[in-house]
Design a protein around this motif. Structure first.
Motif, mmCIF file in Angstrom:
data_model
loop_
_atom_site.group_PDB
_atom_site.id
_atom_site.type_symbol
_atom_site.label_atom_id
_atom_site.label_comp_id
_atom_site.label_asym_id
_atom_site.label_seq_id
_atom_site.Cartn_x
_atom_site.Cartn_y
_atom_site.Cartn_z
ATOM 1 N N ASN A 186 0.818 -1.207 0.000
ATOM 2 C CA ASN A 186 0.000 0.000 0.000
ATOM 3 C C ASN A 186 0.857 1.264 0.000
ATOM 4 O OD1 ASN A 186 -2.404 -1.347 -0.097
ATOM 5 N ND2 ASN A 186 -2.757 -1.282 2.112
ATOM 6 N N SER A 187 1.932 1.279 0.756
ATOM 7 C CA SER A 187 2.772 2.470 0.782
ATOM 8 C C SER A 187 3.473 2.663 -0.568
ATOM 9 C CB SER A 187 3.775 2.418 1.929
ATOM 10 O OG SER A 187 4.739 1.428 1.707
ATOM 11 N N ALA A 188 3.834 1.580 -1.243
ATOM 12 C CA ALA A 188 4.435 1.686 -2.578
ATOM 13 C C ALA A 188 3.418 2.262 -3.563
ATOM 14 C CB ALA A 188 4.931 0.327 -3.058
ATOM 15 N N MET A 189 2.175 1.826 -3.480
ATOM 16 C CA MET A 189 1.127 2.364 -4.349
ATOM 17 C C MET A 189 0.865 3.833 -4.028
ATOM 18 S SD MET A 189 -1.581 -0.797 -4.960
ATOM 19 C CE MET A 189 -2.551 -0.331 -3.571
ATOM 20 N N ASP A 190 0.887 4.198 -2.751
ATOM 21 C CA ASP A 190 0.706 5.592 -2.360
ATOM 22 C C ASP A 190 1.825 6.472 -2.893
ATOM 23 O OD1 ASP A 190 -1.640 4.977 -1.053
ATOM 24 O OD2 ASP A 190 -0.736 4.937 0.956
#
Length: 169
Positions: free
Chosen positions: A17-21
């Protein structure tokens, strides 16, 4: 499932999720870097503020960009510039009562509705039918208001004793 396995899955999902953010933020930053100056100029024309002192236009654009960012993942191939321009126009139309007072901008002689239609049609190049759909008026009414606004700007330009209008750049 053991506690350790759950924690590992949670960390994996959290990392993804943090990579997508981060990707989303990079894409949006690139969009803003490319489109913000033109959108700010359009917002400045709408609010009839001078280009050097335009806090209302900046606030209007910030709200439109925030809304675009909130919907960034759901755009799915839709042009983010068109989405932001539409949001900018809707935000301006909803709060047009704030922009009746003359502020010294290029289009300060026009009513808020005339400014909105003139900016969408002439500055942004939006088709008449699309402009009508954005602001919820019939296309014939948009055409009439646009003609009236252009006439008002032309007559103001030729009026004796008034300075010539500077063209928007």
């Amino acid at each position: 499932m053991t506690q350790g396995r759950r924690r590992a899955l949670y960390e994996d999902v959290s990392e993804r999720n943090s990579a997508m953010d981060r990707r989303r933020a990079r894409e949006f930053d690139a969009f803003v870097a490319g489109a913000s100056s033109r959108l700010l100029h359009a917002a400045t024309l709408l609010t009839a503020e001078p280009p050097t002192a335009n806090p209302l236009a900046q606030r209007l654009l910030t709200g439109a960009l925030a809304r675009t960012y909130a919907r960034w993942d759901r755009l799915r191939g839709e042009d983010p510039y068109n989405r932001t321009r539409q949001e900018l126009a809707l935000r301006f139309a909803r709060s047009a009562w704030r922009y009746h007072r003359v502020r010294g901008g290029v289009l300060d002689r026009l009513t808020p509705q005339e400014r909105l239609i003139l900016v969408l049609r002439l500055y942004e190049g939006v088709e008449e039918e699309q402009t009508a759909a954005i602001i919820g008026l019939p296309a014939d009414r948009v055409r009439a208001i646009c003609s009236r606004a252009v006439s008002a700007m032309r007559s103001a330009r030729r009026a004796p004793g008034r300075p010539l209008l500077r063209t928007a750049s």
